[in-house]
Design a protein around this motif. Sequence first.
Motif, mmCIF file in Angstrom:
data_model
loop_
_atom_site.group_PDB
_atom_site.id
_atom_site.type_symbol
_atom_site.label_atom_id
_atom_site.label_comp_id
_atom_site.label_asym_id
_atom_site.label_seq_id
_atom_site.Cartn_x
_atom_site.Cartn_y
_atom_site.Cartn_z
ATOM 1 N N ALA A 1 8.192 5.854 -4.337
ATOM 2 C CA ALA A 1 9.539 5.309 -4.555
ATOM 3 C C ALA A 1 9.716 3.985 -3.809
ATOM 4 N N MET A 2 9.271 3.935 -2.553
ATOM 5 C CA MET A 2 9.513 2.750 -1.729
ATOM 6 C C MET A 2 8.544 1.620 -2.082
ATOM 7 N N GLY A 3 7.245 1.947 -2.154
ATOM 8 C CA GLY A 3 6.235 0.914 -2.407
ATOM 9 C C GLY A 3 6.508 0.179 -3.712
ATOM 10 N N ALA A 4 6.876 0.925 -4.760
ATOM 11 C CA ALA A 4 7.133 0.289 -6.054
ATOM 12 C C ALA A 4 8.306 -0.691 -5.932
ATOM 13 N N THR B 1 7.955 2.067 7.924
ATOM 14 C CA THR B 1 8.311 3.342 8.556
ATOM 15 C C THR B 1 9.819 3.431 8.812
ATOM 16 N N SER B 2 10.364 4.645 8.651
ATOM 17 C CA SER B 2 11.794 4.783 8.951
ATOM 18 C C SER B 2 12.011 5.497 10.275
ATOM 19 N N SER B 3 10.986 6.201 10.780
ATOM 20 C CA SER B 3 11.229 6.991 11.982
ATOM 21 C C SER B 3 10.169 6.833 13.066
ATOM 22 N N ILE C 1 0.852 -1.193 0.000
ATOM 23 C CA ILE C 1 0.000 0.000 0.000
ATOM 24 C C ILE C 1 0.885 1.240 0.000
ATOM 25 N N GLY C 2 0.623 2.098 -0.983
ATOM 26 C CA GLY C 2 1.513 3.243 -1.221
ATOM 27 C C GLY C 2 2.487 2.817 -2.309
ATOM 28 N N SER C 3 2.410 3.474 -3.462
ATOM 29 C CA SER C 3 3.243 3.004 -4.581
ATOM 30 C C SER C 3 4.177 4.117 -5.045
ATOM 31 N N ALA D 1 -3.934 6.547 -10.107
ATOM 32 C CA ALA D 1 -3.044 6.764 -11.258
ATOM 33 C C ALA D 1 -1.595 6.452 -10.871
ATOM 34 N N GLN D 2 -1.249 6.737 -9.612
ATOM 35 C CA GLN D 2 0.118 6.474 -9.144
ATOM 36 C C GLN D 2 0.397 4.958 -9.127
ATOM 37 N N ALA D 3 -0.597 4.190 -8.690
ATOM 38 C CA ALA D 3 -0.415 2.730 -8.652
ATOM 39 C C ALA D 3 -0.241 2.187 -10.072
ATOM 40 N N ALA E 1 -1.915 8.364 10.020
ATOM 41 C CA ALA E 1 -2.256 7.745 8.733
ATOM 42 C C ALA E 1 -1.969 6.245 8.773
ATOM 43 N N LYS E 2 -0.828 5.873 9.332
ATOM 44 C CA LYS E 2 -0.452 4.454 9.358
ATOM 45 C C LYS E 2 -1.363 3.681 10.321
ATOM 46 N N GLN E 3 -1.651 4.284 11.472
ATOM 47 C CA GLN E 3 -2.559 3.622 12.427
ATOM 48 C C GLN E 3 -3.940 3.434 11.802
ATOM 49 N N ILE F 1 3.107 4.140 2.924
ATOM 50 C CA ILE F 1 2.366 5.380 2.670
ATOM 51 C C ILE F 1 3.096 6.532 3.346
ATOM 52 N N VAL F 2 2.409 7.657 3.444
ATOM 53 C CA VAL F 2 3.011 8.842 4.032
ATOM 54 C C VAL F 2 3.502 8.553 5.470
ATOM 55 N N GLU F 3 4.612 9.197 5.870
ATOM 56 C CA GLU F 3 5.230 8.936 7.185
ATOM 57 C C GLU F 3 4.503 9.727 8.278
ATOM 58 N N LEU G 1 -0.985 -4.040 -5.708
ATOM 59 C CA LEU G 1 -0.454 -2.714 -5.408
ATOM 60 C C LEU G 1 -1.633 -1.760 -5.270
ATOM 61 N N PHE G 2 -1.687 -1.077 -4.116
ATOM 62 C CA PHE G 2 -2.787 -0.130 -3.908
ATOM 63 C C PHE G 2 -2.226 1.231 -3.521
ATOM 64 N N ASP G 3 -2.850 2.282 -4.059
ATOM 65 C CA ASP G 3 -2.445 3.639 -3.685
ATOM 66 C C ASP G 3 -3.705 4.493 -3.601
ATOM 67 N N ALA G 4 -3.706 5.436 -2.662
ATOM 68 C CA ALA G 4 -4.845 6.352 -2.547
ATOM 69 C C ALA G 4 -5.034 7.110 -3.859
ATOM 70 N N ASN G 5 -3.958 7.257 -4.583
ATOM 71 C CA ASN G 5 -4.010 7.879 -5.907
ATOM 72 C C ASN G 5 -3.887 6.754 -6.944
ATOM 73 N N LEU H 1 9.183 -3.635 8.566
ATOM 74 C CA LEU H 1 9.966 -4.210 7.469
ATOM 75 C C LEU H 1 10.549 -3.001 6.748
ATOM 76 N N HIS H 2 11.757 -2.631 7.187
ATOM 77 C CA HIS H 2 12.321 -1.336 6.782
ATOM 78 C C HIS H 2 13.317 -1.504 5.649
ATOM 79 N N PHE H 3 12.888 -1.048 4.476
ATOM 80 C CA PHE H 3 13.727 -1.111 3.275
ATOM 81 C C PHE H 3 14.493 0.206 3.128
ATOM 82 N N PHE H 4 15.508 0.188 2.270
ATOM 83 C CA PHE H 4 16.287 1.406 1.997
ATOM 84 C C PHE H 4 16.153 1.764 0.518
ATOM 85 N N ASN H 5 16.403 2.998 0.221
ATOM 86 C CA ASN H 5 16.163 3.539 -1.103
ATOM 87 C C ASN H 5 17.468 3.633 -1.897
ATOM 88 N N PRO H 6 17.563 3.155 -3.119
ATOM 89 C CA PRO H 6 16.575 2.418 -3.898
ATOM 90 C C PRO H 6 16.507 0.948 -3.471
HETATM 91 P P1 NAI Z 1 6.193 8.692 -1.515
HETATM 92 O O1 NAI Z 1 5.624 9.999 -1.152
HETATM 93 O O2 NAI Z 1 7.086 8.561 -2.716
HETATM 94 O O3 NAI Z 1 4.989 7.648 -1.724
HETATM 95 C C1 NAI Z 1 3.925 7.505 -0.843
HETATM 96 C C2 NAI Z 1 2.725 6.998 -1.637
HETATM 97 O O4 NAI Z 1 1.727 6.644 -0.687
HETATM 98 C C3 NAI Z 1 2.124 8.047 -2.564
HETATM 99 O O5 NAI Z 1 1.970 7.475 -3.857
HETATM 100 C C4 NAI Z 1 0.786 8.367 -1.927
HETATM 101 O O6 NAI Z 1 -0.220 8.626 -2.895
HETATM 102 C C5 NAI Z 1 0.472 7.097 -1.169
HETATM 103 N N1 NAI Z 1 -0.373 7.285 0.009
HETATM 104 C C6 NAI Z 1 -0.271 8.243 0.954
HETATM 105 N N2 NAI Z 1 -1.198 8.049 1.911
HETATM 106 C C7 NAI Z 1 -1.873 6.933 1.568
HETATM 107 C C8 NAI Z 1 -2.935 6.184 2.179
HETATM 108 N N3 NAI Z 1 -3.457 6.560 3.346
HETATM 109 N N4 NAI Z 1 -3.362 5.077 1.560
HETATM 110 C C9 NAI Z 1 -2.828 4.685 0.395
HETATM 111 N N5 NAI Z 1 -1.842 5.339 -0.234
HETATM 112 C C10 NAI Z 1 -1.360 6.445 0.362
HETATM 113 O O7 NAI Z 1 6.931 8.147 -0.202
HETATM 114 P P2 NAI Z 1 8.143 7.119 -0.087
HETATM 115 O O8 NAI Z 1 9.430 7.860 -0.154
HETATM 116 O O9 NAI Z 1 7.925 5.972 -1.005
HETATM 117 O O10 NAI Z 1 7.989 6.659 1.443
HETATM 118 C C11 NAI Z 1 6.940 5.829 1.868
HETATM 119 C C12 NAI Z 1 7.230 5.318 3.264
HETATM 120 O O11 NAI Z 1 8.496 4.657 3.284
HETATM 121 C C13 NAI Z 1 7.299 6.374 4.355
HETATM 122 O O12 NAI Z 1 6.792 5.817 5.544
HETATM 123 C C14 NAI Z 1 8.791 6.626 4.481
HETATM 124 O O13 NAI Z 1 9.164 7.131 5.729
HETATM 125 C C15 NAI Z 1 9.330 5.231 4.286
HETATM 126 N N6 NAI Z 1 10.704 5.166 3.836
HETATM 127 C C16 NAI Z 1 11.181 6.013 2.878
HETATM 128 C C17 NAI Z 1 12.494 5.926 2.449
HETATM 129 C C18 NAI Z 1 13.005 6.856 1.384
HETATM 130 O O14 NAI Z 1 14.236 6.957 1.216
HETATM 131 N N7 NAI Z 1 12.149 7.509 0.611
HETATM 132 C C19 NAI Z 1 13.429 4.934 3.035
HETATM 133 C C20 NAI Z 1 12.810 4.049 3.984
HETATM 134 C C21 NAI Z 1 11.513 4.192 4.388
#
Ligand code: NAI
Length: 516
Positions: free
Chosen positions: A26-29, A131-133, A22-24, A50-52, A109-111, A103-105, A44-48, A152-157
């Motif tokens: 950089a990380m979700g994909a 979550t990272s933090s 959920i959340g697609s 088109a993003q998914a 939202a996560k709860q 999804i968003v950090e 793969l599910f995203d609130a948006n 389950l904490h992944f790193f980017n990319p």
């Molecule tokens: P991002 O902003 O690129 O993607 C988040 C996606 O989640 C967006 O497509 C958004 O539409 C979707 N979304 C937001 N709220 C939603 C909801 N309630 N339901 C469904 N979809 C929702 O963020 P990113 O960078 O991929 O980060 C995602 C998570 O991964 C965050 O918790 C972040 O802290 C964590 N993380 C990020 C890292 C990074 O380097 N970017 C590294 C490790 C963890």
Amino acid sequence: MFDMTHNPTIPSPEKFQETAVIGSGAMGAGIAQMLAQAGCRVALFDANPAQAEKAAAQLRGIWAKLVEKGRMPQAQADDCAARLNVAQSLSALAQADLVVEAIVERLDAKQGLFKQLESIVGPQCVLATNTSSLSVTAIAAACQHQERVAGLHFFNPVPLMKVVEVIAGLHTQAAICTRLSQLVRDFGHAAVTAQDTPGFIVNHAGRGYGTEALRIVGEGVADFATIDRILKDQAGFKLGPFELMDLTALDVSHPVMESIYHQYFEEPRYRPSAITAQRLAGGALGRKTGQGFYRYENNSAIWPVEAPVPAVSLPSSVWVSPRAARRAELLALLKSLGAPIETAARPSESALIVVAPLGFDVTTVAAVDQLDAGRTVGIDLLLSDAATQRRVLATNPATRSDMRDAAQALFASDGKPVSVIRDSGGFVTQRVLAAIINIGADICQQRVCTPADLDLAVTLGLGYPKGPLAWGDAIGPANVLEVLFNLQTVYGDPRYRPSPWLRRRGALSLSLTQPD
Ligand code: NAI
């Protein structure tokens, strides 16, 4: 013959089949890519929506590219693509046995998401957060079945960063962490297990590098570029701390520094710097804004040119303190540089005086040993000269400029670069490595993870040339302790207080990497 690799009494953990991300972004994909490559079906599910769809199309493109480059057979790419689909609603995830959220950090939202998912998925479904933090335990607290929630904490990319932290919250079932770790290994990454503590392993262990370098700059000991050059050339870091902060950008790294510091209730070891707070406010974020610690042109940093080695005659003779670190090595180096070495108990009236303290500043050494401060310079010999690509000298406030220049000319006479910094105690490399090792030791002391997982997570997650514990063992725990004790004396600052883990191993001549 016994098969030592297979123990029939321990069944291998049950594999996840139906997964969802959920959340697609950089990380979700990236996570979806790994799950599909591990043989799981992935929704793969995203609130948006088109993003998914965009992320799914990108993934199909990545698999096609891998086939083109000969790095994946066509059939495997087809299987991966067939296993991936885009879900139109959360209720489509009812069959999932694993959901990973990216999804968003934000805690609320996560709860909210996990609470909603509990009314959709079956009782056996594992809920994992990337979550990272945030605290995994706090995210789980909104759930009816907190035992099924893990980090389950992944790193980017995601595909390139070959380590994933598996985090047990307060109530997480141990078997779930075992299953998640196996899943991580199935797609070819290393799994490290962490307790649910601020920054987990990697972001916690990374606190020493930037914060100590910022303190050194803040004291006016050396400038950004000099510190970056020293840490790359002496300790082998791929990027200096200021290059790294420019790459990550201060709008990301400064809040992480503040967050971990506050989550540990103002533990001095993690204290952030006023320098990054000010630069963040001023918009000097780093590479992405074209101006950080460095200025960027065409995406390349403009490095200040190093001052040339002074063209002066070499010192008439050199006297080395009997208490110098690696004294025999220093004498051999001076001999190879052709310096006339004095062997008397005290220096002559004209000799360049060289000291090599661990942790102490050159000024204190000169005062305590009653040396002529005007002719005294220090050299950092924590690491073997042969193992480094740069030498670092420190002056004290009384060092005469002719003595400083002669010392630099001498130590640069074989072509090795030499940086001359102001006196601070611990030079640069000693301070930064001791901070990294001490924080690493404290991570083990707190039982956040095993010593082996700490070093693995740091080398893979932060790209350091060695894990903090392997580094401590290479330098010698007793030497690291000496640096820290002396820094504590020089600064009176509790941030240099050695971790009990380090103190015990230093006292018992045990390796830091040895678990207990
Ligand atoms: P991002 O902003 O690129 O993607 C988040 C996606 O989640 C967006 O497509 C958004 O539409 C979707 N979304 C937001 N709220 C939603 C909801 N309630 N339901 C469904 N979809 C929702 O963020 P990113 O960078 O991929 O980060 C995602 C998570 O991964 C965050 O918790 C972040 O802290 C964590 N993380 C990020 C890292 C990074 O380097 N970017 C590294 C490790 C963890």
